[in-house]
Design a protein around this motif. Structure first.
Motif, short mmCIF file in Angstrom:
data_model
loop_
_atom_site.label_atom_id
_atom_site.label_comp_id
_atom_site.label_asym_id
_atom_site.label_seq_id
_atom_site.Cartn_x
_atom_site.Cartn_y
_atom_site.Cartn_z
N LEU A 683 28.66 30.05 78.00
CA LEU A 683 29.37 31.26 77.57
C LEU A 683 29.49 31.22 76.04
N PHE A 684 28.86 32.18 75.35
CA PHE A 684 28.92 32.30 73.89
C PHE A 684 29.95 33.37 73.52
N SER A 685 30.61 33.17 72.37
CA SER A 685 31.50 34.20 71.84
C SER A 685 31.26 34.34 70.34
N VAL A 686 31.25 35.59 69.87
CA VAL A 686 31.12 35.92 68.45
C VAL A 686 32.31 36.81 68.10
N LYS A 687 33.31 36.24 67.40
CA LYS A 687 34.56 36.95 67.13
C LYS A 687 34.66 37.29 65.65
N ASP A 688 35.16 38.53 65.35
CA ASP A 688 35.35 38.94 63.96
C ASP A 688 36.75 39.53 63.78
N ASN A 689 37.11 39.79 62.54
CA ASN A 689 38.42 40.37 62.21
C ASN A 689 38.27 41.80 61.71
N GLY A 690 37.26 42.53 62.22
CA GLY A 690 36.94 43.86 61.73
C GLY A 690 37.85 44.96 62.27
N ILE A 691 37.30 46.19 62.26
CA ILE A 691 38.11 47.37 62.58
C ILE A 691 38.32 47.52 64.09
N GLY A 692 37.53 46.81 64.91
CA GLY A 692 37.70 46.90 66.36
C GLY A 692 37.24 48.24 66.91
N LEU A 693 37.53 48.49 68.19
CA LEU A 693 37.14 49.75 68.80
C LEU A 693 38.04 50.03 70.00
N GLU A 694 38.05 51.32 70.40
CA GLU A 694 38.84 51.74 71.55
C GLU A 694 38.23 51.18 72.84
N PRO A 695 39.06 50.78 73.83
CA PRO A 695 38.53 50.20 75.08
C PRO A 695 37.55 51.11 75.81
N GLN A 696 37.72 52.45 75.71
CA GLN A 696 36.85 53.35 76.46
C GLN A 696 35.42 53.35 75.93
N TYR A 697 35.19 52.76 74.74
CA TYR A 697 33.84 52.74 74.17
C TYR A 697 33.13 51.42 74.37
N LYS A 698 33.72 50.47 75.14
CA LYS A 698 33.16 49.12 75.21
C LYS A 698 31.81 49.08 75.91
N ALA A 730 17.30 39.82 79.66
CA ALA A 730 15.96 39.26 79.91
C ALA A 730 16.04 37.76 80.17
N GLN A 731 17.07 37.08 79.65
CA GLN A 731 17.25 35.65 79.88
C GLN A 731 18.02 35.39 81.18
N GLY A 732 18.48 36.46 81.87
CA GLY A 732 19.24 36.28 83.11
C GLY A 732 20.74 36.20 82.88
N GLY A 733 21.22 36.66 81.70
CA GLY A 733 22.65 36.62 81.42
C GLY A 733 23.26 38.02 81.37
N ARG A 734 24.50 38.11 80.84
CA ARG A 734 25.15 39.41 80.67
C ARG A 734 25.97 39.37 79.39
N ILE A 735 26.31 40.55 78.83
CA ILE A 735 27.01 40.65 77.55
C ILE A 735 28.10 41.72 77.66
N TRP A 736 29.26 41.48 77.03
CA TRP A 736 30.34 42.45 77.03
C TRP A 736 31.19 42.23 75.78
N VAL A 737 32.14 43.16 75.54
CA VAL A 737 32.99 43.09 74.35
C VAL A 737 34.44 43.27 74.78
N GLU A 738 35.33 42.56 74.07
CA GLU A 738 36.77 42.73 74.22
C GLU A 738 37.34 43.02 72.84
N SER A 739 38.07 44.17 72.72
CA SER A 739 38.52 44.59 71.39
C SER A 739 39.65 45.59 71.50
N GLU A 740 40.43 45.66 70.40
CA GLU A 740 41.44 46.70 70.22
C GLU A 740 41.30 47.22 68.79
N PRO A 741 41.61 48.52 68.56
CA PRO A 741 41.50 49.07 67.20
C PRO A 741 42.34 48.27 66.20
N GLY A 742 41.70 47.91 65.09
CA GLY A 742 42.40 47.19 64.03
C GLY A 742 42.59 45.71 64.27
N LYS A 743 42.14 45.17 65.41
CA LYS A 743 42.35 43.76 65.73
C LYS A 743 41.04 42.99 65.90
#
Length: 760
Positions: A683-698, A730-743
């Motif tokens: 399980l890989f994670s790439v975390k940033d401190n950017g502007i984030g996004l609304e949950p409905q756009y994930k 293509a490698q047999g995995g899956r990808i998703w995002v967890e975020s909140e605006p401004g966080k």
């Protein structure tokens, strides 16, 4: 020979001979498996690099074919030729300036060192590289055999590789094509000068080749093969070292240079035994070889063989001592038992031979006593015996009816069952298995060997290895997909086979029970879907590739129009021309991104091991300017080594890190990458401190060309995360995002693990 001696010899034979055979077989199979693995790795490397080279030169060929029809070249080459004696003339300078405006950007975009125009007499009258123009003006082309001009007058030509002497011996090659004037007559030759350093970097990349392996290219020169690149074991070999065709050394490069493909254990140009894969590079006349010294390739097998010899010596002494002890403990009681059975056999049923020993011989002696006692009694009852026979018949009838119902259910589900008595080597099948295999019961010898004969020849070894391996390793279950061939029609069927082993009271496997599921129709459906996806990807690639040149021409001429008529046609015209230029650039970016998206998944994903730490280092090196300008900090934990295509991992990390830097908040961007093992996945994670996004756009952000912001706020085409999703899946995995605006945002993706857990 005494029974004691026989027991010792028998025990030693039963203990040592199987160990010897098993050790020899294991060592040989391990060496063979290791050789096959190395050959597959080398073949994948050679295919990958040959395809990269072929694609590189195919692109050059396409680009020069476009250049030979440039209106600008057709117009100004005759002017340069007619005024070559007076290059300071205004008309000459004007023509050169117009060519510079088109060809110098093309030189930079294509990564060329020069674009030259040659007049019908073979003299250079134009060079996009100012330093070369001063040196090469009115001189012949610098390739030693003048192949670029001689053959370039008739067709697209690739010259031999040569060292450019006026630039510290830099390796280059020329690509040339004829130019026809507006009247259709030959007016000169356009020439690309290509720096070979990037090609050498690709060829000499020794990733996956250990400490002795290397990749090399060669070209047939008369009766010899000339090496075109520096060698790992001879850095000065490029264009100097050669081997003779038919000679005893350098067999792989001889074969590749003559257009042949193959793999094997051979001798290289040093006369050293290597494992190698070779093939021609399409469209170049070159041959490519990927190889590794056999001593390094088989080092593990040699260590295993030495260890086995030591173990066998120790086991021989242990077994000898054990055999002596067993022989002594058995021979005495057996003698007493033999004498007692002789007395009983003479008719004395009152004689007792039982002993107080607790082993099998003691039990046997007491069983003899019980047998003699039972012989004195008559306990059999005819009525009870008849009743037992009737009860057994009822039970057998019930079992027969149950079996008929089971066979009907298996037929409807295309699911058959079988059972193998390992001790007796007797195999029984259900009716559905016979139907799947296209056999009748009388046509089948009920043995394991007969079952293997019905398996497709190409899958037979794998099926046998799966079954035998599960027995040898003591596993209670295995499953495998393979094909079977119906003998009457020759039809090939795909099946999924599962098997479970059952043990007796001592823990030894005595019986195997399995099921066979006909999955032919499922396989056909999967193949159809795969072919459809491949056709769509190929269409996207071709369509995008064919759109690039018209857009490039539109963009170049609209920029030229903007510069030439700036302020002359009015402010509205300047604004409209700006829209055209901006639109062409954005369309080129969209097409390039579409090409990137269509290529994802085209390479072999099992091509070799990829160190994710090294892939991330490449990304950070390439992004160092963007990271420095934004003040970003990118950190990471130790990452694993996985199997796949390194370029895919580079693309994946680059897109996710770029997102974190691009969509930053008020503070300096901070991005952290980590990976942890979870069962059979990482399980890989790439975390940033950017502007984030609304949950409905994930979910929307992973759809191609879907953007959440205007292009003026944040540049881009909206394809980066779609590429990430395609690479991961293509490698047999899956990808998703967890975020909140401004966080900030945390992107997670999983990739299959290869081998045991290892965070190093």
């Amino acid at each position: 020979m005494s029974i004691r001696s026989k027991l010792i010899l028998t025990y030693l034979a039963l203990a040592i001979i199987p160990l010897l055979l098993l050790s020899a077989l294991t060592s040989r199979k391990y060496r063979g498996s290791l050789e096959n693995l190395r050959l597959v790795q080398l073949r994948d490397i050679s295919v990958y690099k040959a395809d990269r080279l072929a694609s590189f030169f195919s692109g050059l060929k396409a680009d020069i074919r476009i250049a030979q029809d440039f209106y600008n070249i057709k117009t100004n080459l005759p002017v340069l030729d007619s005024l070559a004696a007076n290059p300071s003339a205004p008309e000459f300078q004007a023509a050169k300036k117009m060519l510079d405006g088109q060809l110098q950007p093309m030189q930079a975009v294509k990564g060329l060192t020069d674009i030259m125009l040659v007049n019908p007499g073979g003299k250079v009258v134009y060079s996009s590289n100012p330093a070369h123009f001063r040196k090469d003006f009115l001189k012949s082309l610098s390739d030693p055999r003048q192949k670029a001009f001689g053959e370039g007058k008739k067709k697209v030509c690739f010259s031999d590789v040569f060292f450019r002497k006026d630039e510290a011996g830099r390796p280059v090659m020329l690509v040339s094509a004829p130019i026809a004037g507006f009247n259709g007559k030959f007016s000169g030759v356009v020439v690309f000068e290509v720096d070979m350093s990037p090609v050498y970097s690709l060829i000499q990349d020794s990733t996956g080749l250990g400490t002795t392996g290397e990749t090399l290219i060669g070209q047939k020169e008369g009766g010899d093969v000339l090496f075109l690149n520096p060698l790992r074991h001879d850095p000065l070999a490029a264009l100097k070292r050669q081997v003779s065709l038919g000679g005893g050394v350098g067999f792989p490069v001889q074969e590749a240079a003559q257009g042949r493909t193959g793999t094997g254990l051979v001798k290289d140009y040093r006369g050293i035994e290597v494992i190698a894969a070779w093939r021609p590079v399409p469209g170049t006349g070159w041959g490519l070889v990927a190889k590794i010294d056999a001593a390094e390739a088989f080092a593990e097998a040699d260590q295993l063989r030495r260890l086995v010899v030591v173990i066998l010596i120790v086991l021989f002494f242990i077994c000898g001592l054990t055999a002596l002890f067993i022989a002594r403990s058995i021979s005495g009681p057996i003698k007493n038992l033999s004498e007692g059975t002789a007395i009983i056999g003479s008719g004395n049923l009152d004689h007792k031979v039982g002993t107080d020993h607790t082993d099998e011989i003691g039990q046997l002696s007491r069983a003899f006593d019980a047998m003699t006692e039972n012989l004195k009694k008559t306990t059999a009852s005819r009525d009870e015996l008849n009743e037992e026979i009737a009860e057994r018949k009822k039970t057998e009838e019930a079992l027969r009816e149950s079996g008929q119902r089971l066979n009907k259910a298996q037929e409807m589900a295309h699911l058959g069952s079988w059972e193998l008595d390992i001790v007796k080597n007797r195999l029984s099948w259900s009716d559905e298995v016979y139907r799947i295999f296209g056999l009748k019961p009388q046509e089948f010898a009920a043995t394991y060997e007969a079952f293997l004969a019905a398996v497709h020849p190409a899958d037979r070894a794998a099926v046998d290895a799966a079954y035998s391996g599960s027995l040898r390793e003591g596993r209670d279950f295995y499953e495998i997909e393979h094909r079977v061939v119906r003998q009457a029609t020759g039809e090939v069927r795909f099946v999924l086979e599962r098997c479970a082993h059952f043990r007796d009271g001592s823990g030894a496997i005595r019986r195997s029970v399995g099921m066979v599921h006909d999955i032919t129709e499922q396989k056909k459906a999967e193949a159809e879907i795969r072919r459809s996806n491949e056709s769509l990807e190929q269409f996207a690639y071709v369509a995008s590739h064919d759109l690039q040149e018209p857009l490039r021409v539109m963009g170049s001429y609209s920029e030229l129009l903007g510069r030439r008529y700036q302020g002359k046609l009015g402010s509205d015209a300047d604004e409209f021309i700006g829209y055209i230029v901006d639109g062409a650039k954005r369309m080129q970016n969209l097409i390039n991104d579409l090409l990137t998206y269509s290529r994802v998944g085209c390479a072999d994903k099992n091509g070799g091991e990829v160190d994710c730490n090294a892939a991330l280092a490449r990304v950070l090196s390439g992004m160092r300017n963007a990271i420095a300008e934004s003040g970003a900090a990118v950190t990471h934990d130790s990452l694993p080594v996985l199997t796949g295509c390194e370029s895919d991992f580079v693309q994946l990390f680059q897109n996710l890190i770029s997102n974190g830097v691009k969509f930053r908040g008020p503070g300096a961007p901070r991005v952290h990458i980590k990976a942890e093992r979870q069962g059979s996945d990482w399980l890989f994670s790439v975390k940033d401190n950017g502007i984030g996004l609304e949950p409905q756009y994930k979910d929307r952000i992973f759809v191609i060309f879907k953007r959440l912001h205007a292009k003026n706020d944040y540049p881009g085409t909206g394809i980066g995360l779609a590429v990430c999703k395609k690479i991961v899946e293509a490698q047999g995995g899956r990808i998703w995002v967890e975020s909140e605006p401004g966080k900030g945002a945390a992107f997670y993706f999983t990739l299959p693990a290869k081998g045991p857990i290892n965070n190093d």
